[in-house]
Design a protein around this motif. Sequence first.
Motif, short mmCIF file in Angstrom:
data_model
loop_
_atom_site.label_atom_id
_atom_site.label_comp_id
_atom_site.label_asym_id
_atom_site.label_seq_id
_atom_site.Cartn_x
_atom_site.Cartn_y
_atom_site.Cartn_z
N ARG A 36 40.04 37.61 28.72
CA ARG A 36 39.26 38.27 29.77
C ARG A 36 39.02 37.33 30.96
O ARG A 36 38.68 37.78 32.05
N ALA A 37 39.18 36.04 30.74
CA ALA A 37 38.87 35.09 31.81
C ALA A 37 40.03 34.89 32.77
O ALA A 37 39.83 34.43 33.90
N ALA B 123 39.66 34.45 36.85
CA ALA B 123 39.85 33.06 37.32
C ALA B 123 40.79 33.03 38.52
O ALA B 123 40.53 32.34 39.51
N LEU B 124 41.87 33.80 38.43
CA LEU B 124 42.80 33.85 39.56
C LEU B 124 42.18 34.54 40.77
O LEU B 124 42.38 34.13 41.91
N MET B 125 41.39 35.58 40.49
CA MET B 125 40.72 36.27 41.61
C MET B 125 39.69 35.37 42.28
O MET B 125 39.55 35.40 43.51
N LEU B 126 39.01 34.56 41.49
CA LEU B 126 38.05 33.62 42.09
C LEU B 126 38.78 32.60 42.97
O LEU B 126 38.30 32.22 44.03
N ALA B 127 39.96 32.17 42.49
CA ALA B 127 40.74 31.20 43.28
C ALA B 127 41.18 31.84 44.61
O ALA B 127 41.03 31.24 45.68
N PRO C 166 41.78 39.24 46.19
CA PRO C 166 40.33 39.04 46.26
C PRO C 166 39.58 40.21 46.92
O PRO C 166 38.37 40.33 46.77
N ILE C 167 40.30 41.06 47.64
CA ILE C 167 39.60 42.07 48.45
C ILE C 167 38.79 43.07 47.60
O ILE C 167 37.63 43.35 47.92
N PRO C 168 39.35 43.59 46.50
CA PRO C 168 38.53 44.53 45.72
C PRO C 168 37.57 43.83 44.75
O PRO C 168 36.77 44.51 44.09
N ALA C 169 37.65 42.51 44.68
CA ALA C 169 36.87 41.79 43.66
C ALA C 169 35.36 42.05 43.76
O ALA C 169 34.73 42.43 42.76
N PRO C 170 34.73 41.87 44.94
CA PRO C 170 33.27 42.07 44.98
C PRO C 170 32.86 43.48 44.53
O PRO C 170 31.91 43.63 43.75
N GLY C 171 33.61 44.48 44.99
CA GLY C 171 33.28 45.85 44.61
C GLY C 171 33.45 46.07 43.11
O GLY C 171 32.60 46.69 42.46
N GLU C 172 34.54 45.56 42.58
CA GLU C 172 34.80 45.75 41.15
C GLU C 172 33.75 45.04 40.31
O GLU C 172 33.27 45.57 39.31
N TRP C 173 33.37 43.84 40.69
CA TRP C 173 32.39 43.09 39.92
C TRP C 173 31.01 43.73 40.02
O TRP C 173 30.23 43.68 39.07
N LEU C 174 30.70 44.34 41.17
CA LEU C 174 29.44 45.07 41.30
C LEU C 174 29.43 46.28 40.36
O LEU C 174 28.43 46.54 39.68
N ARG D 97 31.05 46.65 37.66
CA ARG D 97 31.04 46.22 36.25
C ARG D 97 29.79 45.44 35.88
O ARG D 97 29.55 45.17 34.71
N ARG D 98 29.04 45.02 36.87
CA ARG D 98 27.85 44.17 36.68
C ARG D 98 28.22 42.87 35.96
O ARG D 98 27.44 42.33 35.17
N GLY D 99 29.39 42.42 36.17
CA GLY D 99 29.84 41.18 35.54
C GLY D 99 31.21 40.82 36.06
O GLY D 99 31.87 41.63 36.73
N ILE D 100 31.61 39.59 35.75
CA ILE D 100 32.92 39.14 36.25
C ILE D 100 33.92 38.99 35.11
O ILE D 100 35.05 39.46 35.20
N ILE D 101 33.49 38.35 34.03
CA ILE D 101 34.46 38.05 32.97
C ILE D 101 34.28 38.99 31.78
O ILE D 101 35.18 39.75 31.44
N SER D 102 33.11 38.93 31.16
CA SER D 102 32.92 39.70 29.93
C SER D 102 32.88 41.20 30.22
O SER D 102 32.56 41.63 31.32
#
Lengths: 168, 459
Positions: free
Chosen positions: B22-23, B27-31, B84-92, B94-99
């Motif tokens: 899951r990480a 990890a790549l998106m954070l980079a 990286p563009i959809p990352a903030p929306g997706e993490w919001l 999901r209320r999380g980044i990895i798990s």
Amino acid sequence: MPRTPAILSWRTIRLLLPFALLALALWLIPAPATSAPSVRRISLEATQYQFTPGRVRVNQGDRVIITLTSSDVVHGFYLDGYGLKTRVEPGVAQRIEFVADRPGKFRYRCAVSCGPLHPFMIGELVVGPNVPFWRALGLTLTALAGMLAYLWQRRGQQETAEVSPDSR
Amino acid sequence: MSEGRIDLLARLPFLKAILNSRAFQPALMLATLFFFTLAALTGLFGTPAGSRNFGIIFVWIVWWALLIIVLVPFFGRLWCAVCPIPAPGEWLQRRGIISRVPGRLRTLRWRWPRRFKNIWLQNFGFLGVAIFSTIILTRPGVSAWVLLSFVLVGVILSILYENRVFCRYVCPVGGFIGLYSLLAPLELRVKDTQVCREHTPKDCLIGTENSYGCPWMVFPGSLTRNTYCGLCTECLKACPKDNIALNLRPFGSDLLVAKERRLDEAYKAFIMLGCALLYSAVLLGPWGWIKDWANMETPAHWALYALGFLTITLLLLPGLFWLTTVAARRLAGQQTPLRRLFVDYAYTLVPLGLAGWIAFSFGFVLVNGSYALVVLSDPFGWGWNLFGTAGVPWTPLWPRLIPFLQVGTLTIGLLFALDIAYRIARQHSRDHHSAFLTTLPIAGFLAAVTVGFLRLYLG
């Protein structure tokens, strides 16, 4: 189980051989003789974001003398293929001299960051006869003809479509 | 295993372990998000000189070259997995980044309008960016705001709708990556569709305690093309039947999948081919007046430029291709409806269009690539010298090699397109002779476009 036809059977090689030889001939055929070399004097003006004239034609072997001026900001001049590079300030003309010994199209570009469109401030020097262009054209069209011949000889071979239109 | 496919997950267990983690993707998106943030910050606060600004050089030269010359042709939609563009929306959402956070995605659960379940928005979005591209590609501030607006739209759509609606239906970049990923020799598919049909829980669609349902809203069991699979590998993590494969396959396999060809995708092929031709003329050509028009020297001239741009991509190229299709249909005496032939044969422009984009990119990426070393040391253009490369002079890389690369790429694209044209014609023809006759007018169109490119680059 039917055998899958090899991509490069002897039949295919025999078919494509003339096209390969034609392509080789196009590549190796000597360029036509050009007229006697002369001295070409060209006034080139650099302004944001163009050179005037944008396209210059000379003959192979000509001695080219470019007088480069700038009418607004500091510009540069870099000629692809010849590696010539200089800088020109407004009001101070620069002289660039070289023998156009290589045929083809070579872009000259601004070599000093002169504003937003600087990377696209480009002109073209065509050293004729433009043999590289005609060779490229000949090779590409020969490849096209070879491909059509290859497709034609697929007659009788079973074409396998991954999903046939009938399954729509 | 499907014919002509090699399942990389079966051959490379470590790859399967990495993709199951899951990480890995976050990890790549954070980079990439780090570089994206730097690009946005340098665009907003750095020097306005594009050739000295990290935001311009790394987005429009380094990233672009990586995307169009390497990632899309060889890995399809791989970029979409790390974008990286959809990352903030997706993490919001999901209320999380990895798990995998338990429960449903946090959104308002609006339903995406049926009329927009296609790539028309992406087509017009790309054209919208394209007509302003001379400004966007050269002004760091504008470039940064455009990139940030993509993120903002992504976040808003993530709040309103479940999953990656932005990537699937809106992202202007994702549209052409999807189309050109049809060519890539990499695909995510199921090993056995029967297993999917019989497995009623459909974990890949609704998710498990270790995975989310497919963010691209795709059922892997019916996946026959790369276009809408973002390679996020959530299905791999979800599948209890170990039925997901990551295959190596022949280039262009998806172009022969007839049942999913559509007009919106066909138009994407025209838009992309037209833009490659127009960019080659406007940006790399010697005509200063057209650069002035594209650079919005006067609103009237820019309006003319935009009108010409849209006319060529939306009317002229499709119109000429329509006539070509009419000729092909008559020549072969085909009975298939003209519209269907028009759409199907438009997919022959995919290999040539990608080749055109690669050839265009060679024309400026190699020439301006050395700026990357400068902005690496001095990203804002403030006089820093972090890695000692800020003073590297502008050095065009192999300018004499560029025409060879362009001719080679275009010829490969032309031959590939011709092969696809014949194969598509074969799907509509009773026999070889009829298919070959159909191919001839298409070959003429493809050859004319290729000669146009050659004229711009070498003529």
